[in-house]
Scaffold this motif. Structure first.
Motif, short mmCIF file in Angstrom:
data_model
loop_
_atom_site.label_atom_id
_atom_site.label_comp_id
_atom_site.label_asym_id
_atom_site.label_seq_id
_atom_site.Cartn_x
_atom_site.Cartn_y
_atom_site.Cartn_z
N ASP A 1 6.92 3.25 -1.17
CA ASP A 1 8.28 4.07 -1.05
C ASP A 1 8.62 4.25 0.56
O ASP A 1 9.67 4.73 0.79
CB ASP A 1 7.61 5.49 -1.37
CG ASP A 1 7.40 5.57 -3.17
OD1 ASP A 1 7.96 4.79 -3.64
OD2 ASP A 1 6.55 6.16 -3.05
N GLU A 2 7.82 3.79 1.40
CA GLU A 2 8.18 3.77 3.01
C GLU A 2 8.57 2.33 3.46
O GLU A 2 7.54 1.55 3.74
CB GLU A 2 7.03 4.56 3.71
CG GLU A 2 7.26 4.76 5.17
CD GLU A 2 8.30 5.84 5.47
OE1 GLU A 2 9.22 6.00 6.13
OE2 GLU A 2 8.31 6.69 4.32
N ASP B 1 0.89 -1.20 -0.08
CA ASP B 1 0.13 0.02 0.13
C ASP B 1 0.75 1.19 0.08
O ASP B 1 0.42 2.36 -0.39
CB ASP B 1 -1.05 0.08 1.24
CG ASP B 1 -2.12 -0.82 1.09
OD1 ASP B 1 -2.29 -1.30 -0.11
OD2 ASP B 1 -2.71 -1.33 2.06
N ASN B 2 2.26 1.05 0.30
CA ASN B 2 2.96 2.29 0.48
C ASN B 2 4.33 1.87 0.17
O ASN B 2 5.29 2.05 1.26
CB ASN B 2 2.96 2.82 1.96
CG ASN B 2 3.68 4.13 1.93
OD1 ASN B 2 4.09 4.76 0.89
ND2 ASN B 2 3.76 4.88 3.17
#
Length: 151
Positions: free
Chosen positions: A75-76, A72-73
């Motif tokens: 990049d983190e 879902d994320n």
């Protein structure tokens, strides 16, 4: 001749062929290259191998550097607080390990990577890391098959 109607099918086929080794790397006991990345069983997380000794040593302690991200994320990266690692040899078993490793890996964070320290493969062959992730998206597991020592 490829028609416009068949183009999406070919695109899907080539995408599947291109990603299949990385996504299915944990499913086999066959030794080969260390996978660059694998998806967790439920597809919640991606585990990327960022640092690995080549070739993997037999009879010596070594470390791996991983990056774990939520799909879902992506990049983190996740921190190590929700990540644990077990290692063993499956020898064709679908569940669990036929036998484990003779050391217990320790998971920490260093330089932005999840560092798995204290891995020790005491025999050649296909070793499997079971990476358990307990993050904001829930708990899931990823399986990395690592070929030891040309086995």
């Amino acid at each position: 001749m490829i028609t416009a109607r068949c183009l999406p099918l070919f695109t899907l086929l080539f995408a599947t062929i291109g990603f299949q080794p990385a996504l299915a790397a944990g499913d086999s006991d066959a030794a080969g290259a260390v996978p660059a990345q694998v998806l967790s069983e439920q597809g919640l997380y991606r585990v990327e191998v960022r640092q690995v000794p080549e070739p993997l040593p037999q009879g010596e302690h070594f470390n791996l550097g991983l990056r774990v991200v939520s799909m879902d994320n992506p990049d983190e990266p996740l921190d190590a607080s929700g990540v644990s690692v077990q290692a063993g040899m499956r020898h064709g078993r679908e569940e669990g390990f036929a036998h484990g490793m003779q050391s217990e890996p320790v998971v920490s964070v260093r330089d932005g990577l999840i560092l798995v320290e204290g891995l020790y493969f005491h025999m050649g062959g296909a070793w499997t890391l079971q990476v358990t992730i307990d993050g904001d998206d829930g708990e899931d597991q990823a399986w990395l098959t690592l070929p030891c020592c040309g086995g």
